[in-house]
Scaffold this active site. Structure first.
Site, mmCIF file in Angstrom:
data_model
loop_
_atom_site.group_PDB
_atom_site.id
_atom_site.type_symbol
_atom_site.label_atom_id
_atom_site.label_comp_id
_atom_site.label_asym_id
_atom_site.label_seq_id
_atom_site.Cartn_x
_atom_site.Cartn_y
_atom_site.Cartn_z
ATOM 1 C CG LEU A 139 -23.072 -1.544 -3.179
ATOM 2 C CD1 LEU A 139 -22.517 -2.804 -2.524
ATOM 3 C CD2 LEU A 139 -24.542 -1.748 -3.562
ATOM 4 N N GLY A 140 -22.581 3.200 -2.011
ATOM 5 C CA GLY A 140 -22.630 4.285 -1.023
ATOM 6 C C GLY A 140 -23.762 5.264 -1.228
ATOM 7 N N GLY A 141 -24.575 5.076 -2.272
ATOM 8 C CA GLY A 141 -25.747 5.914 -2.458
ATOM 9 C C GLY A 141 -25.553 7.140 -3.318
ATOM 10 C CE1 TYR A 162 -3.342 -2.691 0.047
ATOM 11 C CE2 TYR A 162 -3.913 -2.089 2.286
ATOM 12 C CZ TYR A 162 -4.135 -2.855 1.171
ATOM 13 O OH TYR A 162 -5.154 -3.779 1.160
ATOM 14 N N GLY A 209 -16.215 -0.198 -4.182
ATOM 15 C CA GLY A 209 -15.605 1.025 -4.699
ATOM 16 C C GLY A 209 -16.473 2.253 -4.542
ATOM 17 N N GLY A 210 -17.433 2.223 -3.610
ATOM 18 C CA GLY A 210 -18.308 3.368 -3.370
ATOM 19 C C GLY A 210 -19.616 3.309 -4.121
ATOM 20 C CB SER A 225 -14.231 -3.944 -2.319
ATOM 21 O OG SER A 225 -14.724 -2.976 -3.212
ATOM 22 N N PRO A 226 -16.585 -3.859 0.599
ATOM 23 C CG PRO A 226 -16.978 -3.253 2.817
ATOM 24 C CD PRO A 226 -15.867 -3.517 1.839
ATOM 25 C CG LEU A 227 -19.435 0.572 1.229
ATOM 26 C CD1 LEU A 227 -19.240 2.013 1.689
ATOM 27 C CD2 LEU A 227 -20.871 0.115 1.476
#
Length: 326
Positions: free
Chosen positions: A223-225, A53, A220-221, A216-218
């Protein structure tokens, strides 16, 4: 904060894992320090990083930032269950052939572990993870290397990432033959938009006592709305995919509004509802994003809500082989 055991171990970790991949390239050191301080204050004791990273030009940057945060003292190191990874290349392709490519070996594990410890400014890592499977290396070599590191007190437990179900089974079979604990965790891509792990990986992990840490539960964003992202943002760069998914995402947003929760909160809470999951990784870029994530552990989705979510984002149909046979 709520806590659970990491796999079948006695180690207790928070039900949210702080992902640090943004620290350095996206999130400057000052903001990263604020996020880590806030995490500890909120009871998040599980931090995840990796030796690579920091980006191609500065691999190791993120570990260095965490190391400088630890160096401030105040019991910071003692409050953190620290996880890092080994697999990726840490130097250019013109360098040492054992450093210039991705993969695993006893040689690489020894050298890269020592380098991670130096950057992190610590003498031990609670969870040392293989960042990817390397089927060209024998488990005899790998388990011997990890056992040496454990006997030296440099690592506590061994974890995996991006392993298939068959790889988890093989790893545990070989570990059991040595009388060893084997893997205690599997870090895997898992979200409402990536449910394939439900076929093999999650059932195998649950049966073997391996805690699953979704990355990555969202997605890459997505699923962030935010269906109308700012130009240049990470979500905006996936514009074509967002448009393809827009009908589902709009249905999901409507459901979340009815629940009175944000899309990100519901998406993260959904991962926590699976019995194989230990803690999803949250990767905040800002302190505000981190603080907004804390609500997740208080949200419990009922069966009616889970069924509605399945209708919007269908899974593979259950575990194998029932998903495709009888």
């Amino acid at each position: 904060m709520k806590y659970t055991s990491l796999g079948r171990t006695g180690l207790k970790v928070s039900r949210l894992c702080l992902g640090t991949m943004n620290f350095g390239p996206t999130t400057d050191e000052k903001e990263a320090f604020k996020i880590m301080d806030a995490a500890v204050d909120a009871g998040v004791n599980f931090f995840d990083t990796a030796n690579v990273y920091g980006g191609v030009e500065h691999r190791g940057w993120t570990e260095e930032i965490i190391g400088r945060w630890f160096a401030q003292g105040g019991g910071r190191r003692e409050k953190v269950v620290l996880a890092t990874k080994v697999y990726g290349a840490m130097s250019g392709p013109e360098g040492d052939p054992n450093e210039g490519g991705s993969g695993l070996s006893a040689y690489k594990i020894r050298r890269h572990l020592d380098d991670s410890l130096r950057r992190l400014g610590t003498d031990h890592i609670e969870l040392y993870q293989m960042h990817h499977v390397d089927r060209n290396v024998t488990w005899e070599e790998l388990w011997n290397a990890f056992e040496v590191a454990q006997n030296q007190g440099k690592i506590g437990y061994v974890g995996a990432s991006n392993f298939a179900g068959r790889d988890l089974v093989k790893a545990q079979y070989e570990a059991k033959a040595r009388g060893a604990l084997g893997l205690v965790s599997e870090q895997h891509k898992y979200s409402l938009l990536c449910r394939l792990p439900e076929l093999e990986v999650l059932p195998a992990a649950e049966e073997l006592g391996i805690g699953v840490i979704p990355w990555s539960p969202l997605d890459g964003g997505i699923l962030g709305g935010n269906l109308n992202p700012q130009p240049g943002s990470r979500t905006a760069r996936q514009g074509e995919r967002v448009e393809k998914l827009r009908p589902q995402l709009e249905q999901f947003s409507k459901l979340c509004q009815e629940l009175g929760e944000s899309e990100a909160t519901v998406a993260l809470a959904w991962t926590l509802a699976h019995p194989a999951v230990t803690a999803p990784i949250i990767g905040p870029r800002t302190l505000q994003q981190f603080e907004e994530s804390l609500r997740v552990v208080e949200v419990e989705l009922n069966e009616e809500t889970l069924k509605a979510i399945d209708g919007i984002f269908p899974g593979p149909g259950g575990e194998a082989p029932k998903a495709y046979a009888w």
